[in-house]
Write a protein that holds these residues in place. Structure first.
Motif, PDB file in Angstrom:
ATOM      1  N   ASN A 107       0.846  -1.191   0.000  1.00 39.55           N
ATOM      2  CA  ASN A 107       0.000   0.000   0.000  1.00 39.55           C
ATOM      3  C   ASN A 107       0.881   1.240   0.000  1.00 39.55           C
ATOM      4  O   ASN A 107       1.714   1.410   0.888  1.00 39.55           O
ATOM      5  CB  ASN A 107      -0.915   0.018   1.221  1.00 39.55           C
ATOM      6  CG  ASN A 107      -1.912  -1.120   1.213  1.00 39.55           C
ATOM      7  OD1 ASN A 107      -2.410  -1.506   0.164  1.00 39.55           O
ATOM      8  ND2 ASN A 107      -2.185  -1.679   2.368  1.00 39.55           N
ATOM      9  N   ALA A 113      -3.267  11.826  -7.988  1.00 37.93           N
ATOM     10  CA  ALA A 113      -4.209  10.767  -8.369  1.00 37.93           C
ATOM     11  C   ALA A 113      -3.798  10.164  -9.714  1.00 37.93           C
ATOM     12  O   ALA A 113      -3.864   8.945  -9.893  1.00 37.93           O
ATOM     13  CB  ALA A 113      -5.628  11.306  -8.430  1.00 37.93           C
ATOM     14  N   CYS A 133      -0.829   7.921  -9.164  1.00 37.92           N
ATOM     15  CA  CYS A 133      -1.236   6.631  -8.590  1.00 37.92           C
ATOM     16  C   CYS A 133      -1.548   5.631  -9.692  1.00 37.92           C
ATOM     17  O   CYS A 133      -1.109   4.477  -9.637  1.00 37.92           O
ATOM     18  CB  CYS A 133      -2.455   6.800  -7.692  1.00 37.92           C
ATOM     19  SG  CYS A 133      -2.118   7.606  -6.125  1.00 37.92           S
ATOM     20  N   THR A 137      -1.322  -1.134  -4.337  1.00 39.35           N
ATOM     21  CA  THR A 137      -2.425  -0.184  -4.357  1.00 39.35           C
ATOM     22  C   THR A 137      -1.870   1.174  -3.966  1.00 39.35           C
ATOM     23  O   THR A 137      -1.214   1.298  -2.930  1.00 39.35           O
ATOM     24  CB  THR A 137      -3.540  -0.586  -3.364  1.00 39.35           C
ATOM     25  OG1 THR A 137      -4.004  -1.891  -3.705  1.00 39.35           O
ATOM     26  CG2 THR A 137      -4.689   0.396  -3.401  1.00 39.35           C
ATOM     27  N   THR A 169      -2.810   5.278  -3.331  1.00 35.72           N
ATOM     28  CA  THR A 169      -3.893   6.208  -3.025  1.00 35.72           C
ATOM     29  C   THR A 169      -3.303   7.588  -2.803  1.00 35.72           C
ATOM     30  O   THR A 169      -2.273   7.722  -2.147  1.00 35.72           O
ATOM     31  CB  THR A 169      -4.649   5.761  -1.756  1.00 35.72           C
ATOM     32  OG1 THR A 169      -5.202   4.468  -1.986  1.00 35.72           O
ATOM     33  CG2 THR A 169      -5.769   6.712  -1.410  1.00 35.72           C
ATOM     34  N   LYS A 227      -5.203   8.362   6.531  1.00 34.13           N
ATOM     35  CA  LYS A 227      -4.760   7.237   5.697  1.00 34.13           C
ATOM     36  C   LYS A 227      -3.370   6.709   6.031  1.00 34.13           C
ATOM     37  O   LYS A 227      -2.990   5.647   5.565  1.00 34.13           O
ATOM     38  CB  LYS A 227      -4.758   7.659   4.218  1.00 34.13           C
ATOM     39  CG  LYS A 227      -6.118   7.726   3.597  1.00 34.13           C
ATOM     40  CD  LYS A 227      -6.597   6.349   3.258  1.00 34.13           C
ATOM     41  CE  LYS A 227      -7.826   6.397   2.383  1.00 34.13           C
ATOM     42  NZ  LYS A 227      -8.309   5.088   2.052  1.00 34.13           N
TER      43      LYS A 227
END
Length: 97
Positions: free
Chosen positions: A2, A14, A17, A32, A34, A44
């Motif tokens: 992550n 974004a 990402c 992943t 974010t 987060k």
């Protein structure tokens, strides 16, 4: 893995990402990514294995490192960010692990 990307508003990262996730998929890496605005960082940061800071707010690295604890934190390479080079940022992430 992550990956949390932090920038001033969360919008420009974004796109980064998506580029990072695409590069990871090509290499068979489960990742992943974010993006969040600096104001939302604390919501987060616990989820992340690695934290990257947008080059436009690299002056906030110390604050992000304090919030991240023992997680690796770096600023995204400025050239990679400007070129939206997901492969180069993925290499940076792998080097942080």
């Amino acid at each position: 893995m992550n990956v949390l990307l932090i920038c001033s508003m969360g919008a420009s990262t974004a796109n980064m990402c998506k580029k990072i996730e695409g590069a990871a998929a090509q290499e068979g890496i489960e990742l992943t990514a974010t993006a969040v605005a600096m104001a939302m960082m604390n919501d987060k940061i616990g989820w992340a294995d690695v934290v990257l800071v947008g080059p436009q707010i690299r002056f906030m690295l110390d604050k992000v490192r304090a919030a991240a604890g023992d997680k690796p934190v770096e600023a995204i390479d400025m050239m990679a960010y400007g070129m939206m080079d997901g492969s180069k940022v993925l290499r940076q992430i792998k080097g942080m692990m």
